[in-house]
Design a protein around this motif. Structure first.
Motif, PDB file in Angstrom:
ATOM      1  N   MET A 186      53.345  12.698  44.068  1.00  0.00           N
ATOM      2  CA  MET A 186      53.636  14.019  44.622  1.00  0.00           C
ATOM      3  C   MET A 186      53.457  15.130  43.576  1.00  0.00           C
ATOM      4  SD  MET A 186      54.334  13.959  47.826  1.00  0.00           S
ATOM      5  CE  MET A 186      54.533  12.643  49.033  1.00  0.00           C
ATOM      6  N   GLY A 187      53.092  14.753  42.360  1.00  0.00           N
ATOM      7  CA  GLY A 187      52.782  15.761  41.353  1.00  0.00           C
ATOM      8  C   GLY A 187      51.652  16.669  41.795  1.00  0.00           C
ATOM      9  N   LEU A 188      50.782  16.159  42.668  1.00  0.00           N
ATOM     10  CA  LEU A 188      49.702  16.978  43.220  1.00  0.00           C
ATOM     11  C   LEU A 188      50.254  18.200  43.948  1.00  0.00           C
ATOM     12  CD1 LEU A 188      46.545  16.939  43.681  1.00  0.00           C
ATOM     13  CD2 LEU A 188      47.068  15.907  45.900  1.00  0.00           C
TER      14      LEU A 188
ATOM     15  N   GLU B  28      46.897  32.464  33.772  1.00  0.00           N
ATOM     16  CA  GLU B  28      46.756  31.253  32.951  1.00  0.00           C
ATOM     17  C   GLU B  28      47.298  30.044  33.731  1.00  0.00           C
ATOM     18  OE1 GLU B  28      48.618  31.914  29.215  1.00  0.00           O
ATOM     19  OE2 GLU B  28      47.578  33.803  28.841  1.00  0.00           O
ATOM     20  N   TRP B  29      46.467  29.486  34.613  1.00  0.00           N
ATOM     21  CA  TRP B  29      46.931  28.398  35.479  1.00  0.00           C
ATOM     22  C   TRP B  29      47.217  27.114  34.690  1.00  0.00           C
ATOM     23  CZ3 TRP B  29      44.445  23.733  36.081  1.00  0.00           C
ATOM     24  CH2 TRP B  29      43.142  23.648  35.600  1.00  0.00           C
ATOM     25  N   LYS B  30      46.514  26.915  33.582  1.00  0.00           N
ATOM     26  CA  LYS B  30      46.769  25.712  32.776  1.00  0.00           C
ATOM     27  C   LYS B  30      48.169  25.745  32.164  1.00  0.00           C
ATOM     28  CE  LYS B  30      41.913  24.996  31.583  1.00  0.00           C
ATOM     29  NZ  LYS B  30      40.910  24.951  30.487  1.00  0.00           N
ATOM     30  N   LYS B  31      48.607  26.942  31.815  1.00  0.00           N
ATOM     31  CA  LYS B  31      49.937  27.087  31.226  1.00  0.00           C
ATOM     32  C   LYS B  31      51.017  26.724  32.243  1.00  0.00           C
ATOM     33  CE  LYS B  31      52.959  30.630  29.210  1.00  0.00           C
ATOM     34  NZ  LYS B  31      53.066  32.069  28.856  1.00  0.00           N
ATOM     35  N   ILE B  32      50.876  27.209  33.480  1.00  0.00           N
ATOM     36  CA  ILE B  32      51.886  26.916  34.505  1.00  0.00           C
ATOM     37  C   ILE B  32      51.840  25.445  34.907  1.00  0.00           C
ATOM     38  CG2 ILE B  32      50.578  27.379  36.636  1.00  0.00           C
ATOM     39  CD1 ILE B  32      54.087  28.699  35.851  1.00  0.00           C
ATOM     40  N   ALA B  33      50.628  24.863  34.878  1.00  0.00           N
ATOM     41  CA  ALA B  33      50.500  23.433  35.198  1.00  0.00           C
ATOM     42  C   ALA B  33      51.204  22.587  34.141  1.00  0.00           C
ATOM     43  CB  ALA B  33      49.024  23.053  35.288  1.00  0.00           C
ATOM     44  N   LEU B  34      51.035  22.967  32.873  1.00  0.00           N
ATOM     45  CA  LEU B  34      51.668  22.224  31.779  1.00  0.00           C
ATOM     46  C   LEU B  34      53.191  22.276  31.895  1.00  0.00           C
ATOM     47  CD1 LEU B  34      50.621  20.700  29.240  1.00  0.00           C
ATOM     48  CD2 LEU B  34      51.173  22.743  27.938  1.00  0.00           C
ATOM     49  N   ARG B  35      53.718  23.461  32.180  1.00  0.00           N
ATOM     50  CA  ARG B  35      55.171  23.589  32.305  1.00  0.00           C
ATOM     51  C   ARG B  35      55.703  22.823  33.515  1.00  0.00           C
ATOM     52  NH1 ARG B  35      57.146  29.706  31.387  1.00  0.00           N
ATOM     53  NH2 ARG B  35      59.137  28.605  31.477  1.00  0.00           N
TER      54      ARG B  35
ATOM     55  N   PRO C 107      48.049  14.388  35.133  1.00  0.00           N
ATOM     56  CA  PRO C 107      46.723  14.748  35.655  1.00  0.00           C
ATOM     57  C   PRO C 107      46.757  15.259  37.094  1.00  0.00           C
ATOM     58  CG  PRO C 107      46.605  12.663  34.476  1.00  0.00           C
ATOM     59  CD  PRO C 107      48.055  13.015  34.590  1.00  0.00           C
ATOM     60  N   LEU C 108      47.612  14.658  37.932  1.00  0.00           N
ATOM     61  CA  LEU C 108      47.695  15.104  39.326  1.00  0.00           C
ATOM     62  C   LEU C 108      48.258  16.523  39.417  1.00  0.00           C
ATOM     63  CD1 LEU C 108      48.900  11.913  41.244  1.00  0.00           C
ATOM     64  CD2 LEU C 108      46.685  13.044  41.392  1.00  0.00           C
ATOM     65  N   VAL C 109      49.213  16.851  38.545  1.00  0.00           N
ATOM     66  CA  VAL C 109      49.750  18.215  38.529  1.00  0.00           C
ATOM     67  C   VAL C 109      48.637  19.201  38.175  1.00  0.00           C
ATOM     68  CG1 VAL C 109      51.313  19.807  37.346  1.00  0.00           C
ATOM     69  CG2 VAL C 109      52.127  17.544  38.020  1.00  0.00           C
ATOM     70  N   PHE C 110      47.807  18.850  37.206  1.00  0.00           N
ATOM     71  CA  PHE C 110      46.702  19.736  36.820  1.00  0.00           C
ATOM     72  C   PHE C 110      45.677  19.860  37.944  1.00  0.00           C
ATOM     73  CE2 PHE C 110      48.391  19.587  32.587  1.00  0.00           C
ATOM     74  CZ  PHE C 110      47.896  20.731  31.978  1.00  0.00           C
ATOM     75  N   VAL C 111      45.401  18.764  38.630  1.00  0.00           N
ATOM     76  CA  VAL C 111      44.466  18.821  39.760  1.00  0.00           C
ATOM     77  C   VAL C 111      45.019  19.724  40.861  1.00  0.00           C
ATOM     78  CG1 VAL C 111      43.419  17.467  41.622  1.00  0.00           C
ATOM     79  CG2 VAL C 111      43.427  16.567  39.301  1.00  0.00           C
ATOM     80  N   GLY C 112      46.306  19.552  41.178  1.00  0.00           N
ATOM     81  CA  GLY C 112      46.939  20.388  42.191  1.00  0.00           C
ATOM     82  C   GLY C 112      46.943  21.853  41.799  1.00  0.00           C
ATOM     83  N   SER C 113      47.223  22.128  40.525  1.00  0.00           N
ATOM     84  CA  SER C 113      47.233  23.516  40.051  1.00  0.00           C
ATOM     85  C   SER C 113      45.837  24.132  40.131  1.00  0.00           C
ATOM     86  CB  SER C 113      47.736  23.571  38.600  1.00  0.00           C
ATOM     87  OG  SER C 113      49.074  23.156  38.517  1.00  0.00           O
ATOM     88  N   TYR C 114      44.823  23.362  39.794  1.00  0.00           N
ATOM     89  CA  TYR C 114      43.450  23.867  39.860  1.00  0.00           C
ATOM     90  C   TYR C 114      43.084  24.234  41.295  1.00  0.00           C
ATOM     91  CZ  TYR C 114      38.356  23.950  39.596  1.00  0.00           C
ATOM     92  OH  TYR C 114      37.040  24.320  39.694  1.00  0.00           O
ATOM     93  N   ILE C 115      43.441  23.341  42.230  1.00  0.00           N
ATOM     94  CA  ILE C 115      43.138  23.604  43.648  1.00  0.00           C
ATOM     95  C   ILE C 115      43.910  24.830  44.135  1.00  0.00           C
ATOM     96  CG2 ILE C 115      43.326  22.684  45.995  1.00  0.00           C
ATOM     97  CD1 ILE C 115      42.996  19.880  44.784  1.00  0.00           C
ATOM     98  N   GLY C 116      45.210  24.887  43.778  1.00  0.00           N
ATOM     99  CA  GLY C 116      46.038  26.006  44.222  1.00  0.00           C
ATOM    100  C   GLY C 116      45.584  27.339  43.656  1.00  0.00           C
ATOM    101  N   PHE C 117      45.134  27.318  42.406  1.00  0.00           N
ATOM    102  CA  PHE C 117      44.718  28.577  41.770  1.00  0.00           C
ATOM    103  C   PHE C 117      43.375  29.055  42.304  1.00  0.00           C
ATOM    104  CE2 PHE C 117      43.576  31.411  38.226  1.00  0.00           C
ATOM    105  CZ  PHE C 117      44.789  32.091  38.081  1.00  0.00           C
ATOM    106  N   LYS C 118      42.542  28.120  42.799  1.00  0.00           N
ATOM    107  CA  LYS C 118      41.250  28.498  43.363  1.00  0.00           C
ATOM    108  C   LYS C 118      41.390  29.133  44.746  1.00  0.00           C
ATOM    109  CE  LYS C 118      38.270  27.402  40.183  1.00  0.00           C
ATOM    110  NZ  LYS C 118      37.402  28.442  39.578  1.00  0.00           N
ATOM    111  N   LYS C 119      42.527  28.899  45.400  1.00  0.00           N
ATOM    112  CA  LYS C 119      42.761  29.485  46.717  1.00  0.00           C
ATOM    113  C   LYS C 119      42.961  30.994  46.583  1.00  0.00           C
ATOM    114  CE  LYS C 119      42.934  25.751  49.371  1.00  0.00           C
ATOM    115  NZ  LYS C 119      42.120  25.576  50.591  1.00  0.00           N
TER     116      LYS C 119
END
Length: 639
Positions: A386-388, A405-412, A459-471
């Motif tokens: 569910m990290g996605l 900075e979506w990578k920063k929020i994904a990391l946190r 990794p799933l959190v980063f994938v989810g953040s990437y998808i969410g930020f592209k929206k």
């Protein structure tokens, strides 16, 4: 509206999967029925020693019990290891439907160290847990009221303390003779049978024999040839240095009308269903009360306010209005610490998804007590995957707040909540390891948990953040003023601390009765199996958190206080404070924990539990308030 569309899409896909998946029945590994012919060898296994006084499990062979020639560890899943289970083979030998009497397992002579170990376990009321055909060993306890059903105690006590008549001072006595009863259901067409019950009556007996001890020595206190069996503990076996202890057992096989599919029913007999129904009714009354208030606000007050506001002819008339309409230019202003809010909301969605799917699987019977460790394993794996969702929702909210900075929020998001929990868990595990308990995680399991976190969840959190930020970013229904509006002085009852603490009472009140049974199952080592009740209470909790937050958010906006973001999260999230206070009350009133390490373990784990409850309920309240504010302000015409 992207979040709402995404949730609707996920629910739609889930519904389609449920409709088109074939409905063939199957058994989970390890819980399939097994048929035994007469004379078949039955492998009885031993599990951990457990105590409600210390909460520290130990392996069976941590005490000098009789050992087989070679101790073989049973393969255990992740949930079993986390529970402290240590399943191993035993020196007890059964054969299906072949009764045995006065079988000698072994003879030992205690030394000072082993006698002390037995005494410590007897003092702490440790129980011995055994397993036969995946059924736990139970001790039937007859109630004085004959109409009441038999209550089953899981495992038998290592021993007991008592005093001889006319002699001062207590002595320690060990249960060294076990009368096993194996209940079976026989197939009418074949000679095979299935095991449907595994019970024991423990006795403390000082066995006697003539001459020197050898493998062929016949006991005078328990002799199958003379038909002399153990029926009481009139001459119990003391635990002292240099004392000789002979371990023996009987086995009886008893036919039963209970079918294999229903063999757990007696173990899980619910004698308190009226209390559960009272819990449901109590929670429903709270929901109805809140629903009435929300309906009054939405259908009467808000509808009237919006209609009147939209019919005003001039801007001067609009400025004469007061209340929630005047803060439309500030209500969607990004809050302070907005990144932290995004992290908590994303983690809350992760929790919500994990619990929802877990309870659906539990309702379908996949996580019954027969699947030992399955519930905890499922929750861990679902949390990881569910990290996605955590990454997706945190990134969506972050982008709405104009974050870049979506990578920063994904990391946190990936490290904040799991990091806090892991630090607490690591400290508690070190304490358990210091006590040489089997509850301490071995290195391999700790490595597996770290791998699940870093190898899959992150990794799933980063994938989810990437998808969410592209929206595309979620657009506000009204424009935000450049200069913040001054908030007028608030009434005492609208003080943030006061309203937040008040808001947490009702969500906690909706679940506290069911919480008692959950704590009892965890800390008093009982099975929790009433997932139907739990699911209803979970739904009621969600509705209660949403409604109380909406009501208080409306009152806050009416007093022209537009700082609702964090307050909406904390309003329902404050129920976690009451949960921790209730856990403290439960500790002092229901538990008999006296050791410092055990107390630290209890409060450490309850702190993790309360923290998770805060994240879950806070996110529910925030999402409800987010939907509410967007709904009402999108209905207002702004010139």
């Amino acid at each position: 509206m992207e979040i709402h569309r995404f949730i609707a899409f996920c629910l739609w896909i889930s519904s389609l999967l449920l409709l088109f998946i074939p409905g063939d029945c199957f058994y989970l590994p390890g819980v399939a029925p097994e048929d035994f012919e007469k004379g078949d060898l039955l492998k009885m296994k031993v599990n951990k020693l457990s105590s409600t006084k210390t909460q520290l499990p130990y392996s069976y062979y941590s005490l000098p019990y009789c050992r087989p020639k070679k101790i073989i560890d049973n393969a255990e899943n992740l949930g079993e290891v986390l529970r402290g289970d240590r399943i191993e083979n035993s020196a007890y030998v059964f054969k299906m439907r072949e009764p045995q009497m006065c079988n000698v397992v072994c003879r030992i002579v205690l030394d000072e160290k082993s006698a002390k170990a037995f005494k410590e376990k007897i003092d702490d009321e440790y129980r011995v847990n055994m397993i036969l055909d995946n059924l736990p060993l139970v001790v039937p306890l007859r109630r004085q009221d004959q109409e009441s059903p038999t209550v089953y105690q899981h495992g038998f006590h290592v021993g007991l303390k008592g005093a001889y008549t006319g002699v001062k001072g207590e002595k320690y006595f060990i249960h060294n003779h076990l009368q096993f009863t194996v209940k079976y259901h026989k197939d009418l067409q074949t000679d095979s049978a299935r095991i449907v019950g595994f019970e024991v009556k423990p006795f403390s007996v000082k066995h006697e024999y003539e001459g020197e001890w050898s493998e062929n020595t016949r006991l005078t206190t328990c002799d199958p040839h003379a038909r002399r069996t153990v029926t009481n503990s009139d001459s119990p076996q003391e635990v002292e240095d240099k004392k000789e202890i002979i371990f023996t057992y009987d086995v009886e096989f008893e036919p039963s009308d209970v079918k294999w599919a229903s063999r757990w029913d007696t173990y899980l007999l619910m004698t308190d269903d009226q209390i559960h129904w009272f819990s449901i009714v109590n929670s429903l009354m709270i929901v109805l009360f809140l629903s009435g208030m929300v309906a009054m606000i939405m259908l009467r007050t808000l509808y009237r306010d919006i209609s009147n506001y939209n019919q005003l002819d001039t801007q001067e008339e609009a400025q004469e209005e007061t209340g929630w309409k005047l803060v439309h230019g500030d209500v969607f202003r990004a809050p302070s610490n907005s990144e932290l809010l995004c992290v908590y909301v994303g983690t809350g969605f992760q929790f919500f998804g994990m619990l929802l799917v877990t309870m659906i699987f539990a309702l379908l019977g996949f996580l019954s007590p027969s699947n030992r460790g399955g519930l905890m394993t499922a929750m861990l794996l679902l949390w990881v995957f569910m990290g996605l969702f955590a990454g997706y929702f945190s990134a969506c909210l972050y982008k709405m707040f104009k974050g870049t900075e979506w990578k920063k929020i994904a990391l946190r998001t990936a490290f904040m909540f799991p990091g806090v929990v892991f630090v607490i868990f690591f400290v508690l595990n070190a304490l358990i390891w210091g006590q040489k308990s089997s509850g301490a995680l071995p290195f391999g399991t700790m490595f597996a948990l770290v791998f699940l976190w870093f190898g899959i969840s992150v990794p799933l959190v980063f994938v989810g953040s990437y998808i969410g930020f592209k929206k595309p970013a979620i657009e506000d229904p009204v424009k935000t003023n450049k200069i913040p509006r001054q908030i007028p002085e608030q009434a005492w009852y609208m003080n943030p601390v006061f309203s937040i603490l008040i808001g947490g009472i009702l969500p906690f009140g909706a679940v506290f009765i069911e919480l008692f049974f959950i704590l009892t199952s965890i800390w008093l080592h009982q099975f929790y199996y009433i997932f139907g009740f739990l699911f209803i209470v979970f739904v009621i909790l969600v509705v209660t958190c949403a409604e109380i937050t909406i009501v208080l958010c409306y009152f806050q906006l009416c007093s022209e206080d537009y700082l609702w973001w964090w307050r909406s999260y904390l309003t329902s999230g404050s129920s976690a404070l009451y949960l921790f206070l209730y856990a403290t009350f439960y500790f002092f009133t229901k538990l008999e924990i006296t050791k410092l390490v055990s107390g630290v373990l209890y409060f450490g784990y309850m702190l993790i539990f309360s923290y998770a409850f805060f994240v879950l309920t806070g996110t529910i309240g925030f999402c409800a308030c987010f939907w509410f504010t967007r709904l009402i302000y999108s209905s207002v015409k702004i010139d």
